[in-house]
Design a protein around this motif. Sequence first.
Motif, PDB file in Angstrom:
ATOM      1  N   ILE A  12       0.846  -1.192   0.000  1.00 49.41           N
ATOM      2  CA  ILE A  12       0.000   0.000   0.000  1.00 49.41           C
ATOM      3  C   ILE A  12       0.882   1.242   0.000  1.00 49.41           C
ATOM      4  CG2 ILE A  12      -1.725   1.292   1.310  1.00 49.41           C
ATOM      5  CD1 ILE A  12      -2.549  -1.513   2.503  1.00 49.41           C
ATOM      6  N   ASP A  21      -3.315  -0.040  -3.387  1.00 51.64           N
ATOM      7  CA  ASP A  21      -2.807  -1.186  -2.622  1.00 51.64           C
ATOM      8  C   ASP A  21      -2.343  -2.325  -3.527  1.00 51.64           C
ATOM      9  OD1 ASP A  21      -5.232  -2.254  -3.498  1.00 51.64           O
ATOM     10  OD2 ASP A  21      -5.637  -3.271  -1.604  1.00 51.64           O
ATOM     11  N   GLY A 393       0.671  -0.712  10.427  1.00 53.42           N
ATOM     12  CA  GLY A 393      -0.411  -0.013  11.114  1.00 53.42           C
ATOM     13  C   GLY A 393      -1.564   0.272  10.178  1.00 53.42           C
ATOM     14  N   THR A 394      -2.543   1.028  10.681  1.00 52.19           N
ATOM     15  CA  THR A 394      -3.784   1.247   9.936  1.00 52.19           C
ATOM     16  C   THR A 394      -3.824   2.626   9.283  1.00 52.19           C
ATOM     17  OG1 THR A 394      -4.775  -0.035  11.707  1.00 52.19           O
ATOM     18  CG2 THR A 394      -6.279   0.958  10.112  1.00 52.19           C
ATOM     19  N   TYR A 396      -6.536   5.078   6.788  1.00 50.07           N
ATOM     20  CA  TYR A 396      -7.889   5.206   6.243  1.00 50.07           C
ATOM     21  C   TYR A 396      -7.817   5.926   4.898  1.00 50.07           C
ATOM     22  CZ  TYR A 396     -10.070   3.563  10.550  1.00 50.07           C
ATOM     23  OH  TYR A 396     -10.474   2.789  11.612  1.00 50.07           O
ATOM     24  N   ARG A 397      -8.366   5.271   3.885  1.00 50.28           N
ATOM     25  CA  ARG A 397      -8.382   5.830   2.536  1.00 50.28           C
ATOM     26  C   ARG A 397      -9.294   7.066   2.516  1.00 50.28           C
ATOM     27  NH1 ARG A 397      -9.755   1.216  -1.826  1.00 50.28           N
ATOM     28  NH2 ARG A 397     -11.889   1.909  -1.456  1.00 50.28           N
ATOM     29  N   ASN A 400     -12.603   6.587   3.713  1.00 47.94           N
ATOM     30  CA  ASN A 400     -12.632   6.032   5.070  1.00 47.94           C
ATOM     31  C   ASN A 400     -12.629   4.508   5.122  1.00 47.94           C
ATOM     32  OD1 ASN A 400     -12.607   8.451   6.751  1.00 47.94           O
ATOM     33  ND2 ASN A 400     -14.553   8.893   5.741  1.00 47.94           N
ATOM     34  N   VAL A 401     -12.131   3.871   4.064  1.00 43.00           N
ATOM     35  CA  VAL A 401     -11.922   2.425   4.115  1.00 43.00           C
ATOM     36  C   VAL A 401     -10.571   2.175   4.797  1.00 43.00           C
ATOM     37  CG1 VAL A 401     -11.431   0.375   2.709  1.00 43.00           C
ATOM     38  CG2 VAL A 401     -13.310   1.907   2.091  1.00 43.00           C
ATOM     39  N   PRO A 402     -10.576   1.429   5.927  1.00 43.31           N
ATOM     40  CA  PRO A 402      -9.314   1.217   6.637  1.00 43.31           C
ATOM     41  C   PRO A 402      -8.509   0.069   6.036  1.00 43.31           C
ATOM     42  CG  PRO A 402     -11.165   0.342   7.908  1.00 43.31           C
ATOM     43  CD  PRO A 402     -11.727   0.830   6.601  1.00 43.31           C
ATOM     44  N   LEU A 403      -7.211   0.296   5.854  1.00 42.53           N
ATOM     45  CA  LEU A 403      -6.316  -0.734   5.314  1.00 42.53           C
ATOM     46  C   LEU A 403      -5.109  -0.872   6.236  1.00 42.53           C
ATOM     47  CD1 LEU A 403      -6.368   0.412   1.586  1.00 42.53           C
ATOM     48  CD2 LEU A 403      -7.498  -1.614   2.507  1.00 42.53           C
ATOM     49  N   ARG A 404      -4.498  -2.036   6.221  1.00 36.43           N
ATOM     50  CA  ARG A 404      -3.305  -2.209   7.041  1.00 36.43           C
ATOM     51  C   ARG A 404      -2.055  -2.076   6.189  1.00 36.43           C
ATOM     52  NH1 ARG A 404      -2.230  -3.274  12.053  1.00 36.43           N
ATOM     53  NH2 ARG A 404      -0.195  -4.087  12.612  1.00 36.43           N
TER      54      ARG A 404
END
Lengths: 433, 545
Positions: A12, A21, A393-394, A396-397, A400-404
């Motif tokens: 990502i 990503d 870590g996290t 947020y796109r 607001n879509v959270p990705l690691r």
Amino acid sequence: MDQELKVHSDVICTFCGCLCDDIEVEVVDNRISKVKKACMIGRNKLMHAQSNNPDITIAGKPTSLDAAINEAVNILTNARFPLVYGLSSTTTEAQREMVEIAEILNATIDNPSSYCHGPGLMARQQVGLSSCTLGEVKNRADLVIFWGCNPLESHVRHLTRYSVSAKGMFHPEGRKSRKIVSIDIRPTPTTKSSDWFIQVTPGNTFEIATLLRALVANNPIGKGDDALIAGVAVSKWRELAEMIRGCKYGVIFFGLGVTQCRGRDINVEQLAVLVSEINNHTRFYAMAMRGHGNVAGGNQVMTWQTGFPLAVNFSRGYPRYNPGEFSVIGLLARKEVDAALIVATDPGAHLPADTGDHLKNIPVIYLEPHNNPTTEWATVVIPVAQAGVAASGTYYRMDNVPLRVKKIVDSDHLSDEEVLKRIKERITHAQNY
Amino acid sequence: MLRIINGKVYDPVNRIHGEIRDICIRDQKIVEGPLPPETEIIDAKGCVVMPGGVEIHSHVAGAKVNNGRMLCPEDSADHFRAHTEILRSGCNGVVPTTFLTGYEYARLGYTTLFEAAVPPLKARHAHEELRDTPILDTGCYTVMGNNYLVMKALNEPDEISRREKLMGVVAWLLESTRGYAVKIVNPGGVENWKWNRGLVDLDTPVPPFDVTPRMIMTGLARTAYELKLPHPIHLHTNHLGEPGNMAYTLETMKALSGSRAHFTHLQFHSYDKSKRGGFASGAVAIAEYFNNHPEFTCDAGLIVFGPTMTMTADAPMEFSLHQMKGGKWSNLDIEMETGSGVVPIKYQPDSLVNAVQWCLGLELMLLINDPWRVFLSTDHPNAGPFTSYPLLIKLLMDRDFRMSWYEMLHPKVKEYTCLHDLTREYSLEEIAIVTRSGPARALGLKNRGHLGAGAYADVAIYPFFDDKQKMFSSASYLIKDGRVVVRDGAIKESFSGRALGLELPVKGELAGDLKEYFEQYSTVAFSNYRVEEEYTPRPELIRCG
């Protein structure tokens, strides 16, 4: 000599709010050697992620991490009005630590959205917002309007991955099946690649949104078709309103041209009401073109921990919210804060010079992976492992879509989260004894 | 080690009905005893001892909940808490911030909490917030009723292949999201709305896969059974909030009869239609059908008068609420999965509709005979904030108090409801069932909701008062995992609870064509979709079967 090659796929990119990503990164002997699929900016960011790291310094002199953390704690616990600021380019795990530190210090906490998309958040507090995730745009949208933004230069892959030429479920032809409209004050690469560029006069966003509300609702507007609104004839706006009503799934992407021109939050408020009212006819949405990789995450963390997305003050022990009073630019312009902990942003480059100058007169603790204008004058500089490269870590796109984001190389430095945890523990310890 | 003595114990699972018993605790668990004489003692004389409360349906963490907080900063104006050495600060009286949510539930005597609706794509967000919700053990339900992979699998013509694919998708979604149950919200209806089409009925084909709400509900109910999930489908049916929706709810119940199902916030789905097309209570018919179907459970979704916030994955419902009321509206369509909406609302006793809703919820709880199948909920914060539970308990336990509310209610409410005719009053034992033992059983949580040996040492001790609202408004003690976290209504200690998940009997795998489909149309790479173990640092996996 055998070199160890590791290929990481689906990496990502943490640069902008797109959070692409699908990046491929080759690592040879713990050095990033090749980056594929990323845009120019993302590729450069990744290729240079491991170079130009600052030293650990206090007042410009190299020191140990332990001493730097002690000095940071010393500065923060002795400050009467400390500011905790940044958040936008690190993980939510680090952001959570920053909120807690602000709380323990009874400090003020803010993030760069207060001078970027903060007005959009304030508009949401007034009227809400109808929005969607980027995949809905890719799969469904047949009308995309870019308003006051230029993603071809700021969010380079936005158009191919999500909004313009992406081949979606119901738009297998990609670009051909979408109408693209740009509203901006000057031609940009984005406006040039649009089907229709509406060049408007600056500072008239509110008027445009108001007019479109009336036209979409078929209300009388008391002006002839030749009258000019924002320098464009009403007949043209009527054409846009027809296009909006006729689409099946439309999306407005709005940038700082909407949130930071005259009117600020009321511009977005009017735009949000427009979008809401279009839903009486068809499905319609709006999304902010969030800039920094995890600025959206900063707003989320602050909201679930303090109730408010930005500009929060803890001087009474509980969160109080007041943009203007507690947002970074106002605090610095009025020279109110007497110390600052700054993480994952570059005030030396981003803030108006005369405002940012106050930071040079107070002790500043700065956590940052790379040398930049702020590392030149910050009192305590602590280099950190970069999120998404040397720390997980996290993020947020922009939708607001959270990705690691994941660690792909080792670093000599700790992550923001780890440094902040140590600072927090020592502040607690200092306060108790 | 800890011994609780002299308390009147209500432990319905172990058939202890208000008798004075000792409760012995060692190492996070309840044990038979005896314990060594030097064991610390809590004297619960004059108090009632119950298992820790189990919340089966509440919106406390995740994208739409945070959207709700963001939408209404004004709800914090007169509701905030400063931080202390032990506690984090917080605010918002309607949708409290995460830490405050944990503290407030603990003060009410709750120890287990389920977030009711998590879209898979936003699951990390929900887990991040649950990690910041202290004290309680938490879990979440995974929203599937409008999921493309579910609908595409259901569209498979061959029955065997359909069942296999569906089982793979459901297991994969539960695994990927670290969810605890299959949540269905307005099946097919949210997708239909995205196509700007109208409401759906049981047999309306929904684009793009032409499956019907009936197929979605029965298919997922069967899959939940085949996967031996501890909790069956958790169902928010179509037509929420419409007058006359009772008929539709009965049709849905008929379609599902014979298979286990949990009907959530049933109050919102039990409206009869008055002659003029308005709202009337359908509680009698719903309760009658429900009483004869022991395979079903439900929670009530009781109305609390005052300002609150509606938030649901049922985006079309929120949109029509916004069209009706005006004001703020937030919406978020989530690719290939669901939608969601948030609209603030104020329930008013002098509004006939709200008064009917208020009576109807209580009627359902009083007319459904078996307390093991109907649970206390406000669908927090949709029908009201969970902090109103003490008031609702008093309304259930005290008929005179209930009748005294009629002075405030719209004068015509008696024409459309039957609450005034109902004399039933809940006993303390029944309260213990509808707030802890019943939900724990419906969730398949064998170590919770009771005080027998082997159960987690999650114990709530309430001071006995005739005024039941006062009695339940703050616990004298709350013991979580054997540690005293609440004393006289004040939080004494705060720590992270467990994350409840599933140990599935099969590995969740997507059939080849479904995986290909996902990779083509999702904006998140397949390898980045699945929620990593870092998001549930203290997991407890419940074995299926």
